[in-house]
Design a protein around this motif. Structure first.
Motif, PDB file in Angstrom:
ATOM      1  N   ILE A  28       0.855  -1.186   0.000  1.00  0.00           N
ATOM      2  CA  ILE A  28       0.000   0.000   0.000  1.00  0.00           C
ATOM      3  C   ILE A  28       0.889   1.232   0.000  1.00  0.00           C
ATOM      4  O   ILE A  28       1.771   1.377   0.850  1.00  0.00           O
ATOM      5  CB  ILE A  28      -0.935   0.013   1.226  1.00  0.00           C
ATOM      6  N   VAL A  29       0.649   2.131  -0.957  1.00  0.00           N
ATOM      7  CA  VAL A  29       1.428   3.366  -1.074  1.00  0.00           C
ATOM      8  C   VAL A  29       0.484   4.546  -0.836  1.00  0.00           C
ATOM      9  O   VAL A  29      -0.426   4.787  -1.633  1.00  0.00           O
ATOM     10  CB  VAL A  29       2.104   3.489  -2.447  1.00  0.00           C
ATOM     11  N   ALA A  30       0.721   5.294   0.235  1.00  0.00           N
ATOM     12  CA  ALA A  30      -0.184   6.370   0.635  1.00  0.00           C
ATOM     13  C   ALA A  30       0.237   7.726   0.068  1.00  0.00           C
ATOM     14  O   ALA A  30       0.243   8.740   0.757  1.00  0.00           O
ATOM     15  CB  ALA A  30      -0.271   6.436   2.163  1.00  0.00           C
ATOM     16  N   GLY A  31       0.587   7.745  -1.214  1.00  0.00           N
ATOM     17  CA  GLY A  31       0.799   9.009  -1.905  1.00  0.00           C
ATOM     18  C   GLY A  31       2.206   9.565  -1.868  1.00  0.00           C
ATOM     19  O   GLY A  31       3.105   9.047  -1.209  1.00  0.00           O
ATOM     20  N   ASP A  32       2.395  10.679  -2.589  1.00  0.00           N
ATOM     21  CA  ASP A  32       3.687  11.332  -2.793  1.00  0.00           C
ATOM     22  C   ASP A  32       4.700  10.364  -3.412  1.00  0.00           C
ATOM     23  O   ASP A  32       5.814  10.180  -2.910  1.00  0.00           O
ATOM     24  CB  ASP A  32       4.229  11.931  -1.490  1.00  0.00           C
ATOM     25  N   ILE A  33       4.284   9.774  -4.501  1.00  0.00           N
ATOM     26  CA  ILE A  33       5.157   8.878  -5.257  1.00  0.00           C
ATOM     27  C   ILE A  33       6.196   9.699  -6.005  1.00  0.00           C
ATOM     28  O   ILE A  33       7.401   9.425  -5.934  1.00  0.00           O
ATOM     29  CB  ILE A  33       4.310   8.042  -6.245  1.00  0.00           C
ATOM     30  N   GLY A  34       5.739  10.733  -6.694  1.00  0.00           N
ATOM     31  CA  GLY A  34       6.617  11.607  -7.459  1.00  0.00           C
ATOM     32  C   GLY A  34       6.245  11.589  -8.923  1.00  0.00           C
ATOM     33  O   GLY A  34       6.343  10.552  -9.591  1.00  0.00           O
ATOM     34  N   SER A  35       5.822  12.729  -9.439  1.00  0.00           N
ATOM     35  CA  SER A  35       5.379  12.805 -10.831  1.00  0.00           C
ATOM     36  C   SER A  35       6.500  12.518 -11.822  1.00  0.00           C
ATOM     37  O   SER A  35       6.268  11.976 -12.901  1.00  0.00           O
ATOM     38  CB  SER A  35       4.798  14.201 -11.119  1.00  0.00           C
ATOM     39  N   ASP A  36       7.740  12.870 -11.463  1.00  0.00           N
ATOM     40  CA  ASP A  36       8.842  12.786 -12.420  1.00  0.00           C
ATOM     41  C   ASP A  36       9.396  11.375 -12.604  1.00  0.00           C
ATOM     42  O   ASP A  36       9.906  11.048 -13.680  1.00  0.00           O
ATOM     43  CB  ASP A  36       9.985  13.716 -11.995  1.00  0.00           C
ATOM     44  N   ALA A  37       9.328  10.563 -11.557  1.00  0.00           N
ATOM     45  CA  ALA A  37       9.967   9.239 -11.612  1.00  0.00           C
ATOM     46  C   ALA A  37       8.970   8.111 -11.375  1.00  0.00           C
ATOM     47  O   ALA A  37       9.370   7.001 -11.017  1.00  0.00           O
ATOM     48  CB  ALA A  37      11.108   9.164 -10.589  1.00  0.00           C
ATOM     49  N   ALA A  38       7.697   8.365 -11.585  1.00  0.00           N
ATOM     50  CA  ALA A  38       6.669   7.371 -11.257  1.00  0.00           C
ATOM     51  C   ALA A  38       6.874   6.053 -11.986  1.00  0.00           C
ATOM     52  O   ALA A  38       6.734   4.975 -11.388  1.00  0.00           O
ATOM     53  CB  ALA A  38       5.280   7.940 -11.551  1.00  0.00           C
ATOM     54  N   SER A  39       7.208   6.104 -13.269  1.00  0.00           N
ATOM     55  CA  SER A  39       7.364   4.865 -14.036  1.00  0.00           C
ATOM     56  C   SER A  39       8.483   3.996 -13.466  1.00  0.00           C
ATOM     57  O   SER A  39       8.324   2.776 -13.310  1.00  0.00           O
ATOM     58  CB  SER A  39       7.654   5.195 -15.509  1.00  0.00           C
ATOM     59  N   GLU A  40       9.622   4.619 -13.145  1.00  0.00           N
ATOM     60  CA  GLU A  40      10.743   3.860 -12.576  1.00  0.00           C
ATOM     61  C   GLU A  40      10.388   3.303 -11.206  1.00  0.00           C
ATOM     62  O   GLU A  40      10.751   2.164 -10.869  1.00  0.00           O
ATOM     63  CB  GLU A  40      11.970   4.760 -12.468  1.00  0.00           C
ATOM     64  N   ILE A  41       9.691   4.109 -10.417  1.00  0.00           N
ATOM     65  CA  ILE A  41       9.332   3.672  -9.067  1.00  0.00           C
ATOM     66  C   ILE A  41       8.390   2.476  -9.125  1.00  0.00           C
ATOM     67  O   ILE A  41       8.585   1.476  -8.418  1.00  0.00           O
ATOM     68  CB  ILE A  41       8.698   4.846  -8.294  1.00  0.00           C
ATOM     69  N   PHE A  42       7.366   2.542  -9.968  1.00  0.00           N
ATOM     70  CA  PHE A  42       6.430   1.428 -10.061  1.00  0.00           C
ATOM     71  C   PHE A  42       7.092   0.187 -10.647  1.00  0.00           C
ATOM     72  O   PHE A  42       6.691  -0.937 -10.324  1.00  0.00           O
ATOM     73  CB  PHE A  42       5.200   1.824 -10.872  1.00  0.00           C
ATOM     74  N   GLU A  43       8.090   0.373 -11.478  1.00  0.00           N
ATOM     75  CA  GLU A  43       8.822  -0.791 -12.003  1.00  0.00           C
ATOM     76  C   GLU A  43       9.463  -1.573 -10.864  1.00  0.00           C
ATOM     77  O   GLU A  43       9.440  -2.811 -10.844  1.00  0.00           O
ATOM     78  CB  GLU A  43       9.884  -0.336 -12.993  1.00  0.00           C
ATOM     79  N   VAL A  44      10.030  -0.856  -9.891  1.00  0.00           N
ATOM     80  CA  VAL A  44      10.627  -1.523  -8.733  1.00  0.00           C
ATOM     81  C   VAL A  44       9.537  -2.118  -7.842  1.00  0.00           C
ATOM     82  O   VAL A  44       9.647  -3.262  -7.384  1.00  0.00           O
ATOM     83  CB  VAL A  44      11.501  -0.549  -7.918  1.00  0.00           C
ATOM     84  N   LEU A  45       8.474  -1.367  -7.605  1.00  0.00           N
ATOM     85  CA  LEU A  45       7.409  -1.848  -6.728  1.00  0.00           C
ATOM     86  C   LEU A  45       6.757  -3.110  -7.285  1.00  0.00           C
ATOM     87  O   LEU A  45       6.389  -4.018  -6.525  1.00  0.00           O
ATOM     88  CB  LEU A  45       6.362  -0.753  -6.520  1.00  0.00           C
ATOM     89  N   ARG A  46       6.611  -3.182  -8.608  1.00  0.00           N
ATOM     90  CA  ARG A  46       6.021  -4.384  -9.220  1.00  0.00           C
ATOM     91  C   ARG A  46       6.872  -5.619  -8.979  1.00  0.00           C
ATOM     92  O   ARG A  46       6.353  -6.745  -8.986  1.00  0.00           O
ATOM     93  CB  ARG A  46       5.838  -4.184 -10.729  1.00  0.00           C
ATOM     94  N   SER A  47       8.163  -5.442  -8.741  1.00  0.00           N
ATOM     95  CA  SER A  47       9.052  -6.591  -8.547  1.00  0.00           C
ATOM     96  C   SER A  47       8.780  -7.312  -7.232  1.00  0.00           C
ATOM     97  O   SER A  47       9.317  -8.406  -7.011  1.00  0.00           O
ATOM     98  CB  SER A  47      10.517  -6.146  -8.609  1.00  0.00           C
ATOM     99  N   PHE A  48       7.963  -6.745  -6.362  1.00  0.00           N
ATOM    100  CA  PHE A  48       7.582  -7.440  -5.133  1.00  0.00           C
ATOM    101  C   PHE A  48       6.592  -8.564  -5.400  1.00  0.00           C
ATOM    102  O   PHE A  48       6.255  -9.328  -4.502  1.00  0.00           O
ATOM    103  CB  PHE A  48       6.992  -6.449  -4.120  1.00  0.00           C
ATOM    104  N   GLU A  49       6.065  -8.628  -6.608  1.00  0.00           N
ATOM    105  CA  GLU A  49       5.199  -9.723  -7.045  1.00  0.00           C
ATOM    106  C   GLU A  49       3.930  -9.853  -6.207  1.00  0.00           C
ATOM    107  O   GLU A  49       3.456 -10.954  -5.911  1.00  0.00           O
ATOM    108  CB  GLU A  49       5.976 -11.047  -7.060  1.00  0.00           C
TER     109      GLU A  49
END
Length: 258
Positions: A32-53
């Protein structure tokens, strides 16, 4: 038992989520991510988060103002704004007030054409309708089995989210775990929490000596039918043995180490 990994306030810091990945395994039922991900690096961040499977359930915060509500970040990633997602016996639903909401953007464009001065009043009415939708969703899902996620701590929850036992939020950048009138509110703290340091023992420090070390934090939540929710705060707790903390100044362009 359900295990949840909860975090907030990443602030475009891709290295912070990589550090999280290095610390935690793929043994969670959801993130669960409660916001402030970051507009500039969202794609890279979610790529890492998806690796938690596991499913990645998120809302937006004030750092996410350029992100569209309907933007897709991968099959396992779910924007839970007014969109409940079930994990075992739990239902997780969120409220996002930042980012780009296509429904509001369409309404705002109409009001701007008719009477721009009326936008604040229309926005207030729109927000009230969104809260009513959230309340109706929670009632349908069953308040007693629902987790509500937002970036800012919700208020007046006894009036429109009565019976919800557990709320997650961020924004304040410090861990909090409090209970009010039978409802529990947990600030999952800041994954991005950079500390300014300089090499230990220097007699004269120049700007080029400054470094940043991330002392980020997050929480692990477990839920069992008989015992309810258990919350464990965790920190990166980096090694400062070779560094002196620098108080009173902060250079965001300094190199991050660790």
């Amino acid at each position: 038992m359900t295990r949840l990994l909860a975090l907030s306030d990443i602030h475009n810091n891709v290295n912070a989520v990589r550090q999280l990945k290095a610390r935690e395994g793929n043994n969670y039922d959801a993130m669960i991510v409660a916001g402030d991900i970051g507009s500039d690096a969202a794609s890279e961040i979610f790529e890492v988060l998806r690796s938690f499977e596991c499913p990645v359930l998120y809302v937006f915060g004030n750092w996410d103002h350029s992100l569209k509500y309907d933007r897709a970040f991968g099959d396992r990633c779910h924007h839970v704004h007014l969109a409940p997602f079930r994990i075992g016996e739990l239902s997780i639903v969120g409220e996002t007030i930042d980012g780009i909401d296509p429904e509001w953007e369409l309404l705002r464009s109409e009001i701007e054409t008719e009477d721009p001065t009326n936008i604040p009043a229309v926005k207030k009415e729109f927000s009230a309708r969104q809260r009513a939708k959230l309340s109706a969703i929670v009632e349908t899902e069953g308040p007693e089995r629902t987790i509500v996620v937002s970036h800012y701590r919700l208020t007046k929850t006894q009036s429109f989210l009565k019976g919800v036992p557990f709320f997650l939020f961020g924004h304040i950048h410090r861990f909090e775990d409090s209970t009010s009138r039978g409802q529990r509110f947990v600030n999952v703290s800041a994954l991005d929490n950079k500390v300014m340091v300089a090499p230990r023992g220097l007699k004269r420090i120049t700007r080029s000596d400054y470094r940043l070390i991330n002392d980020g934090s997050y929480v692990v939540i477990t839920h069992e039918r008989d015992t309810g929710f258990s919350v464990e705060p965790r920190r990166f707790d980096p090694d400062f043995s070779n560094w002196d903390r620098v108080e009173g100044i902060f250079h965001s362009a300094a190199t991050e180490v660790g």
